[in-house]
Design a protein around this motif. Structure first.
Motif, PDB file in Angstrom:
ATOM      1  N   LEU A 205       6.269  12.559   7.022  1.00  0.00           N
ATOM      2  CA  LEU A 205       5.932  11.454   6.068  1.00  0.00           C
ATOM      3  C   LEU A 205       7.515  10.250   6.341  1.00  0.00           C
ATOM      4  O   LEU A 205       7.458   9.693   6.506  1.00  0.00           O
ATOM      5  N   LEU A 206       8.543  11.424   5.968  1.00  0.00           N
ATOM      6  CA  LEU A 206       9.426  11.204   6.032  1.00  0.00           C
ATOM      7  C   LEU A 206      10.053  11.018   7.373  1.00  0.00           C
ATOM      8  O   LEU A 206      11.228  10.091   7.158  1.00  0.00           O
ATOM      9  N   SER A 207       9.588  10.879   8.235  1.00  0.00           N
ATOM     10  CA  SER A 207       9.740  11.212   9.383  1.00  0.00           C
ATOM     11  C   SER A 207       9.402   9.595  10.456  1.00  0.00           C
ATOM     12  O   SER A 207       9.410   9.077  10.132  1.00  0.00           O
ATOM     13  N   ASP A 208      10.544   9.668  11.229  1.00  0.00           N
ATOM     14  CA  ASP A 208      10.300   8.108  11.724  1.00  0.00           C
ATOM     15  C   ASP A 208       9.557   8.272  12.761  1.00  0.00           C
ATOM     16  O   ASP A 208       8.500   7.386  12.938  1.00  0.00           O
ATOM     17  N   ARG A 209       8.864   9.385  13.620  1.00  0.00           N
ATOM     18  CA  ARG A 209       8.453   9.575  14.016  1.00  0.00           C
ATOM     19  C   ARG A 209       7.399  10.360  13.844  1.00  0.00           C
ATOM     20  O   ARG A 209       7.644  11.702  13.453  1.00  0.00           O
ATOM     21  N   ARG A 210       5.799  10.554  14.239  1.00  0.00           N
ATOM     22  CA  ARG A 210       5.630  12.061  14.132  1.00  0.00           C
ATOM     23  C   ARG A 210       4.839  12.091  15.676  1.00  0.00           C
ATOM     24  O   ARG A 210       4.061  11.646  16.050  1.00  0.00           O
ATOM     25  N   ARG A 227       4.410   1.331   6.458  1.00  0.00           N
ATOM     26  CA  ARG A 227       3.530   0.997   6.316  1.00  0.00           C
ATOM     27  C   ARG A 227       2.622   2.273   5.563  1.00  0.00           C
ATOM     28  O   ARG A 227       1.439   2.050   4.476  1.00  0.00           O
ATOM     29  N   GLU A 228       3.549   3.360   5.967  1.00  0.00           N
ATOM     30  CA  GLU A 228       3.373   3.931   4.268  1.00  0.00           C
ATOM     31  C   GLU A 228       4.249   4.841   3.411  1.00  0.00           C
ATOM     32  O   GLU A 228       4.364   5.057   2.797  1.00  0.00           O
ATOM     33  N   GLN A 229       4.883   3.351   3.383  1.00  0.00           N
ATOM     34  CA  GLN A 229       6.179   2.881   1.563  1.00  0.00           C
ATOM     35  C   GLN A 229       4.955   3.997   0.549  1.00  0.00           C
ATOM     36  O   GLN A 229       5.787   4.189   0.070  1.00  0.00           O
ATOM     37  N   SER A 233       5.528   6.607  -2.047  1.00  0.00           N
ATOM     38  CA  SER A 233       6.206   7.358  -3.154  1.00  0.00           C
ATOM     39  C   SER A 233       4.985   7.816  -3.970  1.00  0.00           C
ATOM     40  O   SER A 233       5.837   8.419  -4.640  1.00  0.00           O
ATOM     41  N   ARG A 234       3.699   7.912  -3.496  1.00  0.00           N
ATOM     42  CA  ARG A 234       2.722   8.874  -4.185  1.00  0.00           C
ATOM     43  C   ARG A 234       3.491  10.215  -4.431  1.00  0.00           C
ATOM     44  O   ARG A 234       3.278  10.283  -5.452  1.00  0.00           O
ATOM     45  N   ILE A 235       3.398  10.551  -2.984  1.00  0.00           N
ATOM     46  CA  ILE A 235       3.450  11.706  -2.744  1.00  0.00           C
ATOM     47  C   ILE A 235       4.667  12.204  -3.250  1.00  0.00           C
ATOM     48  O   ILE A 235       5.028  13.643  -3.688  1.00  0.00           O
ATOM     49  N   THR A 236       5.798  11.175  -3.118  1.00  0.00           N
ATOM     50  CA  THR A 236       6.992  12.005  -3.253  1.00  0.00           C
ATOM     51  C   THR A 236       7.237  12.176  -5.001  1.00  0.00           C
ATOM     52  O   THR A 236       7.907  13.121  -5.482  1.00  0.00           O
ATOM     53  N   TRP A 237       6.365  12.220  -5.591  1.00  0.00           N
ATOM     54  CA  TRP A 237       6.583  12.088  -6.865  1.00  0.00           C
ATOM     55  C   TRP A 237       5.375  12.692  -7.442  1.00  0.00           C
ATOM     56  O   TRP A 237       6.142  14.611  -8.729  1.00  0.00           O
ATOM     57  N   ILE A 238       3.994  13.131  -6.781  1.00  0.00           N
ATOM     58  CA  ILE A 238       3.159  14.308  -7.197  1.00  0.00           C
ATOM     59  C   ILE A 238       4.190  15.827  -6.493  1.00  0.00           C
ATOM     60  O   ILE A 238       4.066  16.961  -6.911  1.00  0.00           O
TER      61      ILE A 238
END
Length: 262
Positions: A205-210, A227-229, A233-238
């Motif tokens: 998710l942190l990458s510019d492109r997948r 679009r995935e901000q 944020s949620r995945i960073t917390w987890i």
């Protein structure tokens, strides 16, 4: 020593074929300094083959049939054949160092091979590596005694500080013992073009492109933008909560309170 990053404006990957022989459907994939690109997909989908094509500057001569261009042209032979002139650092899943050298000895040998006059470069590399791992690395340690996480951290730091490679390829950066966010932050600050294989949702998710792989072929190229901000944020917390739990378990603690995961 000349800065190789000033010589490389673009790396372009041209399509090859899937495992069943069908042609890949993308037109081209272009990488520039500062790009952060993840490669995702099931096991056996061709993720490692993609970064290997870049590392060897494939010219239709690998199993995938892809071609890799530098600044829009086939790279000169010396860039392909001479390790000292190669602008790419590849860190694979196999990071065992067989030479019975100390960490300082290994780095000093590399600094000398690169004809770098800076006598503090080895120490700077160790300091950087210790930002990437919770298992402290000391210059007197033997390379053969390092854990997998320590070795990977040292090789990534070496690619940044000693190789000065403008393009870094990482196969599974999320190995145990590595602070992956620190790695990504450092690579960004050093304006590297970074392409990494990952199964880690946060890193992807942190990458510019997948780049999504399937059956040995590039299936999709995603550029999510902002679009995935909310998800990030949620995945960073987890991820942070899991990291805290992991460190407590490693320290031999019993997790009894809800506070342990909040």
């Amino acid at each position: 020593m000349p800065d190789k990053s000033s010589e490389i404006q673009t790396i372009t990957v041209l399509p090859g074929k899937a495992k069943d022989g069908t042609k890949e459907t993308f037109t081209e994939i272009t990488l520039r300094a500062g790009d952060l690109v993840s490669i995702v997909g099931p096991t056996g989908s061709g993720k490692t083959a993609f970064i290997n094509d870049i590392e060897v500057f494939a010219c239709g001569d690998t199993v995938t049939g892809r071609t890799v261009l530098v600044n829009g042209e086939v790279p000169p032979d010396e860039m392909v054949r001479d390790p000292a002139k190669k602008p790419i650092a590849l860190i694979t899943q196999n990071t065992k160092c067989l030479a019975d050298l100390t960490v300082s000895g290994f780095l000093e040998m590399h600094v000398k091979a690169r004809k770098i006059a800076d006598t503090t470069r080895s120490e700077e590399t160790i300091t950087l590596a210790n930002r990437f791992t919770g298992e402290k690395i000391d210059g007197t340690m033997r390379m053969t005694s390092l854990s997998g996480g320590q070795t990977r951290s040292l090789l990534i730091a070496d690619a940044i500080a000693v190789s000065s490679a403008p393009i870094i390829l990482l196969d599974e950066v999320e190995s145990g013992g590595i602070f992956k966010e620190n790695v990504i932050d450092s690579l960004k600050k050093n304006n590297k073009a970074v392409i990494f294989v990952t199964h880690d949702p946060l890193l992807a998710l942190l990458s510019d492109r997948r780049i999504v792989m399937r059956n040995g072929s590039v299936e999709k190229i995603l550029e999510p933008g902002d679009r995935e901000q909310a998800v990030i944020s949620r995945i960073t917390w987890i991820d942070s909560a899991l990291s805290r739990v992991r460190e407590k378990i490693r320290a031999g603690e019993i997790l009894e309170e809800e506070a342990d995961v909040t």
